[in-house]
Design an enzyme around this catalytic site. Structure first.
Site, PDB file in Angstrom:
ATOM      1  CD  GLU A 245      -1.944   1.876   2.394  1.00  0.00           C
ATOM      2  OE1 GLU A 245      -1.421   3.006   2.256  1.00  0.00           O
ATOM      3  OE2 GLU A 245      -2.421   1.470   3.459  1.00  0.00           O
ATOM      4  CB  CYS A 282      -2.520   5.926   3.530  1.00  0.00           C
ATOM      5  SG  CYS A 282      -3.079   4.802   4.800  1.00  0.00           S
TER       6      CYS A 282
END
Lengths: 501, 501
Positions: A245, A282
């Site tokens: 990720e 994020c």
């Protein structure tokens, strides 16, 4: 002598040694123990692994005060948010216990022998099996939920894969505490000794990924960190799956109607979202598309006011602190970019102030639309639908994209673009806050991730499994889930999906 | 002027021009059409795509004689096997039509808003959505079932992904015929114009993989070919998923008891399997582990007799013909390797004779245990279980592994190793012959594939899908499968998997 791995207080910038970095020999010892544990961990069965996950959750809770205090010292995230993160982490471990027990993740499938249009077919039985030892690289910004005891570890253990975690430089002491809780849980339920290992130090992390006994890597971090690990994987004789990720800018679109109807509320929600956790999530909304005109002007002005009032907050580590100053400064200096608001910048250690930039959609270009960790966002002013869609089409993909709209808005064209640019599209909300749930997706096209899987929620388990088919196997060698009289799990038999009664 | 793409007759080695290679501009035009087709192909819906797949199957059947005759000219596979391959191909297309209709592949999941241990949760709805245009690189050895109209294409179209196929150099004319059938099927059902495209020539293939509109690559071929494509993907600004079926040696183990009980039958089955299709199947049993001693000696002697009687058969193309001679010759010359039997080597064009080599398990090393396309196998003589297991542990992974055993054999230790070395473990049979079925796995750890998915069977569709979550979405923007009153497909609602009534 190699320098010790240190723990640094972001509120002061001061460091204390935690432990020596893991040596090459120790990395090998750890991965060897993990490989030796693989068969035993699988043999524990789904219920045994569920017990392991629940024991891990209980141990983390039992040591919760010490873990939260240590994590706060290392990350300055604050005890309340860390308590919430601990709750998320234990919930996640227990959810994966349920996933293991429910058993649909195995995709157990039986095709009995019989005639087919291509002639007589053999007896075929298939289910997903664990890959083997998994290396887990945790994130700086979630010392628990996306680190040693986090989602990658929980899903790998549920799948039956031993885990070797690489302690993040931002929170090595927290990582060691979490590892101890996991290790004690493994001992408690009789899991093999190498079920959960840990290594410290950047070099040890590189060795870990190169180690022939590691069969997959889970990673939450930066694009540059991922590229470095990918190079190591590419150099292996056997490249292994790498689930990263990586980088996400998370566009949020405010329609003209929404700006007019509730611009002030959106301004507050947006600033709250992009300054939450000092902008180090994020899923931070990095780009807010706001229409030109009076309603949009008011929305941006309100955002600027709120940003000006925002207190400085410590960032997680020296690297993020430096890169926030550098990237934030560069963004503010780009042609067409203006500073609409700046928060207080006072503070010791790694403290940083919030910032709001603006740019015209026509001026949005790759060097503007890049992720910057920290409490900064850019309001992108668009002039009509074409201008908006043109700008969105040129964006890199993200974990999430958000739309604030009114009933009267025709969203077809907008959503047609947004769904190609994100793994989650949300309405009238903010992308921060990722519920651990069956229907969650925390993933998306490159560069948000390098995979077609989510890293949050039960289906994250799929990353650490591969299919295996037994053909014409005698019943005695089949796993219980593939015997005719199998356990009570969903199975597909002769093409038809069936649920347990 | 660029040389034309040619069709070569393996029985004579003579070539005729087929078409000019696809130019850079044409590649771009084709991928642009594919990208433009993506939304329309998805909008066709699952039933519309099922109709497309069935129409494609019908068109291929309608043009079957011409397709089979052309493929036979280009591959020398023989009309009977090609008719069988055509039947497999149309069956596969129709199976993916059923997969699309059945709908479980979507993993449709609804979590209604509600309280959670982490506070109030939003409404989350998730399903898998198509990635976008997929590049399909077919195989030399299956001009239909693993090429333009093959499993990668069928699964991508079922998923809703437009396909751009790269015609294999071994059968460009067949590829063009198959493409025409697919294109006509798309026209017939009203699918968008760019639903199925094709490019010819190696350079066009490289351009295709580099093209920014391509979102995934399906590949069946050699390790070196895959490495070349992987390098192109690594150089993209956005690396994309690459699903390759690469290299496989497919060990077959005969226990002492099985050799004693039915050595002659196993010898016949083995030689039949490794010379089938002139040994050019990715599931060819390349290594047969045979015990030392009288029963094993007899088994190998019988194999050698059968090999000596085997006629020469044309290989698929000049490259395979050359590399068979080169690798086969090198293997035969390695220390410890002996030639037990050789078949006739007469023949024109790319004809090649069969060969059986032997080696002691203790002498099995990487340069011996490598895939060699063509009618060659190695009998590996092992002396007891430890010798066998030691040799198996050192093998690269394969698509399949086989065991011939008797009821009296304890298989635990053997299977513990084999299941880490293959995607399919089969009993008392031969690995060639891969049924298209729900429980099939055609895949395995590196180097057999570079993925954790199968490329044969319904679950191959997962490769061309990614999860997408809608959060708090108004019903009007949701796909039908995620509305509360959804269609009759399996769905997981609030954590519980439910089947349609």
């Amino acid at each position: 002598m190699t320098a010790a791995v240190v723990s640094t207080d972001p509120r002061t910038g001061e460091s204390v040694p935690v432990a020596p970095p893991t040596t090459d020999a120790e990395v090998e010892q750890t991965t060897r123990a993990a490989a030796d544990a693989a068969a035993g961990l699988e043999a524990l069965g789904r219920s045994g692994r569920a017990e392991l996950l629940r024991a891990a959750a209980a141990r983390l809770e039992a040591n919760g005060s010490e873990i939260v205090a240590t994590a706060d010292l290392e990350t300055a995230i604050g005890p309340d948010r860390l308590k919430g993160e601990l709750a998320r982490t234990t919930y996640q471990l227990r959810m994966f216990a349920e996933v293991a027990e429910e058993g649909s993740y195995l995709e157990a499938t039986i095709d009995h022998a019989g005639d087919t249009p291509m002639g007589p077919g053999p007896d075929l039985r298939r289910m997903l099996v664990p890959l083997g030892p998994v290396a887990v690289f945790g994130a700086s910004n979630f010392p628990l939920a996306f680190s040693v005891p986090g989602g990658d570890t929980a899903s790998a253990l549920a799948a039956g894969c031993p885990v070797v975690a690489k302690a993040h430089e931002s929170h090595p002491a927290t990582s060691l505490l979490a590892h101890r809780a996991l290790r004690e849980a493994a001992e408690q339920v009789g899991a093999p000794e190498g079920t959960v290992g840990i290594v410290l130090g950047r070099e040890a992390g590189a060795r870990l990924v190169a180690d022939p006994r590691i069969t997959a890597v889970g990673f939450t971090g930066s694009l540059s960190g991922a590229r470095a690990l990918q190079r190591i994987i590419d150099d292996r004789p056997d490249p292994i799956p790498f689930y990263g990720e990586l980088s996400s800018i998370n566009p949020l679109v405010v329609t003209e109607a929404a700006a007019a109807a509730r611009g002030a509320a959106i301004a507050e929600g947006l600033v709250g979202s992009f300054t939450m956790a000092a902008g180090q999530l994020c899923t931070k909304p990095g780009l807010a598309f706001v229409p030109v005109g009076a309603a949009g002007d008011a929305l941006v002005a309100r955002m600027a006011e709120l940003v000006a009032d925002a207190p400085a907050k410590p960032l997680l580590n020296a690297r993020i602190h430096e890169s926030y100053a550098e990237i934030g400064g560069r963004l503010a200096g780009l042609d067409g970019v203006e500073v609409a608001g700046r928060g207080a910048t006072d503070g010791t250690g790694f403290a940083a102030g919030a910032a709001l930039l603006t740019v015209a959609a026509a001026d949005l270009r790759p060097e503007v639309a890049q992720e910057c960790f920290g409490p900064i966002a850019i309001a992108v002013r668009y002039d009509g639908t074409d201008d908006l869609l043109h700008a969105l089409r040129a964006l890199p993909s993200s974990l999430a994209a958000a739309v604030h709209a009114e009933e009267s808005d025709d969203l077809d064209a907008l959503l047609a673009v947004l769904r190609t640019r994100a793994g989650r599209v949300l309405f009238d909300g903010y992308p921060t806050g990722v519920l651990v749930a069956w229907a969650q997706t925390h993933g998306g096209p490159w560069p948000s991730t390098n995979t077609v899987h989510t890293s949050v929620g039960p289906t994250a388990i799929r990353r650490f499994l591969r299919p295996l088919t037994w053909q014409n196997a005698p019943e005695r060698v089949l796993p219980p889930e593939l015997r005719d009289a199998g356990p009570a799990i969903p199975r597909r038999i002769d093409g038809v999906l069936r649920l347990p009664r």
